[in-house]
Design an enzyme around this catalytic site. Structure first.
Site, mmCIF file in Angstrom:
data_model
loop_
_atom_site.group_PDB
_atom_site.id
_atom_site.type_symbol
_atom_site.label_atom_id
_atom_site.label_comp_id
_atom_site.label_asym_id
_atom_site.label_seq_id
_atom_site.Cartn_x
_atom_site.Cartn_y
_atom_site.Cartn_z
ATOM 1 N N TYR A 112 4.707 -14.626 -14.641
ATOM 2 C CA TYR A 112 3.745 -13.626 -14.163
ATOM 3 C C TYR A 112 2.312 -14.100 -14.383
ATOM 4 C CZ TYR A 112 1.214 -9.235 -13.623
ATOM 5 O OH TYR A 112 0.332 -8.265 -13.215
ATOM 6 N N GLY B 46 1.324 3.148 -5.929
ATOM 7 C CA GLY B 46 0.498 2.627 -7.010
ATOM 8 C C GLY B 46 -0.916 2.263 -6.617
ATOM 9 N N ALA C 153 0.808 -1.227 0.000
ATOM 10 C CA ALA C 153 0.000 0.000 0.000
ATOM 11 C C ALA C 153 0.838 1.273 0.000
ATOM 12 C CB ALA C 153 -0.940 0.008 1.206
#
Length: 301
Positions: free
Chosen positions: A170, A19, A16
């Site tokens: 990914y 972004g 947090a």
């Protein structure tokens, strides 16, 4: 953090400090959540907390260090939250890394994208399950990606030891997150945990994570940079599907949200499309069991 007499809902947001995670924490703060900013870097994390407090001086926001590269850090973070908070209303598993050009490993030897993006969040959720069950209407939100649609869980080479490819790793990690959200909901239904398990993706959002990811494919990265102004949205807009999943009354258990624009790349939140693999219950349960073995997650309420 406030004492236990403060019954405002509590949210944990991983990653947090910047972004999408920062914008998510910011939105929750304005909706009167108490927010734990979970971040690896103390300096950056504290800067994010101070920025939030400057914007809303009465906000109850604090930093807790969490390094998803180390399962020991995940356990220590969970223990601190457990010791201080009797309940947790909202867990947003947002942090992640994208398309690392070379294969990197976590402390436990997991391929870093699979370990950071998925396995550490799997363990974290299991450890915080008792706190979630003590909240009146708990939710867990996993951050997935459009990339999950091209993903495959390679159970024979989960850590990419034989054949590492940045984007394949990914895609696998983000498919795993979406499968986790679906399987967690089924387990909650079966075990009567009483939580809503949801997922979201940000479309194409202009964040540092995306900028780092395209460097592993220079030609593709160049094309993306040229097209991004037309296809993408900023981080605040990219966080909207996550915030919708976290706070909207218009949700169904197991929902998955993304932008409503062309190709789900940008726009207002709507229900998003899950790949066939993400909906495969047998594969989801297999991944759950393997993840328990790899992380030691026990899922005891």
């Amino acid at each position: 953090m406030s004492d236990h007499a403060d019954r405002r809902p509590l949210a944990v947001v991983t990653g947090a400090n910047t972004g999408l995670g920062f914008e998510t924490a910011r939105a929750l703060m304005h909706q009167h959540y108490r927010v734990i900013v979970a971040a690896r870097d103390e300096t950056k994390g504290q800067a994010a907390v101070e920025a939030l407090r400057d914007e809303s001086p009465k906000a109850d926001v604090c930093l807790e260090l969490l390094d998803l590269n180390r399962l020991t850090s995940v356990r220590e973070f969970a223990a601190r939250v457990q010791a201080r908070e009797p309940s947790l209303d909202l867990l947003i598993n947002n942090a992640g890394v994208m398309a690392l050009p070379r294969r990197e490993l976590t402390e436990e030897g997991f391929e870093r994208q699979f370990g950071v993006n998925y396995l550490s969040h799997f363990l974290l959720t299991s450890l915080l399950l008792p706190q979630l069950m003590h909240a009146p209407a708990p939710r867990v939100v996993q951050l997935s990606s459009l990339a999950h649609r091209g993903g495959h869980i390679d159970f024979d080479d989960l850590q990419g030891a034989r054949d590492y490819d940045p984007w394949r790793a990914y895609r696998q990690s983000k498919l795993a997150m979406l499968m986790f959200s679906q399987t967690l909901q089924r387990h909650s239904n079966q075990e009567l945990w009483g939580l809503d398990s949801l997922a979201a993706h940000p479309g194409l959002s202009r964040t540092a994570l995306f900028n780092h990811g395209v460097k592993s494919r220079p030609l593709v990265g160049t094309l993306f940079r040229l097209a991004m102004p037309l296809l993408s949205q900023n981080a605040a807009d990219g966080a909207r599907p996550t915030i919708h999943a976290a706070t909207s009354s218009d949700i169904r258990p197991g929902d998955y949200f993304g932008p409503d624009g062309t190709g789900e790349t940008r726009g207002a939140p709507k229900r998003a499309r899950l790949s066939k693999t993400a909906r495969d219950q047998a594969e989801g349960e297999r991944l759950w069991q393997v993840s328990c073995e790899l992380t030691g997650a026990e899922w005891s309420a």
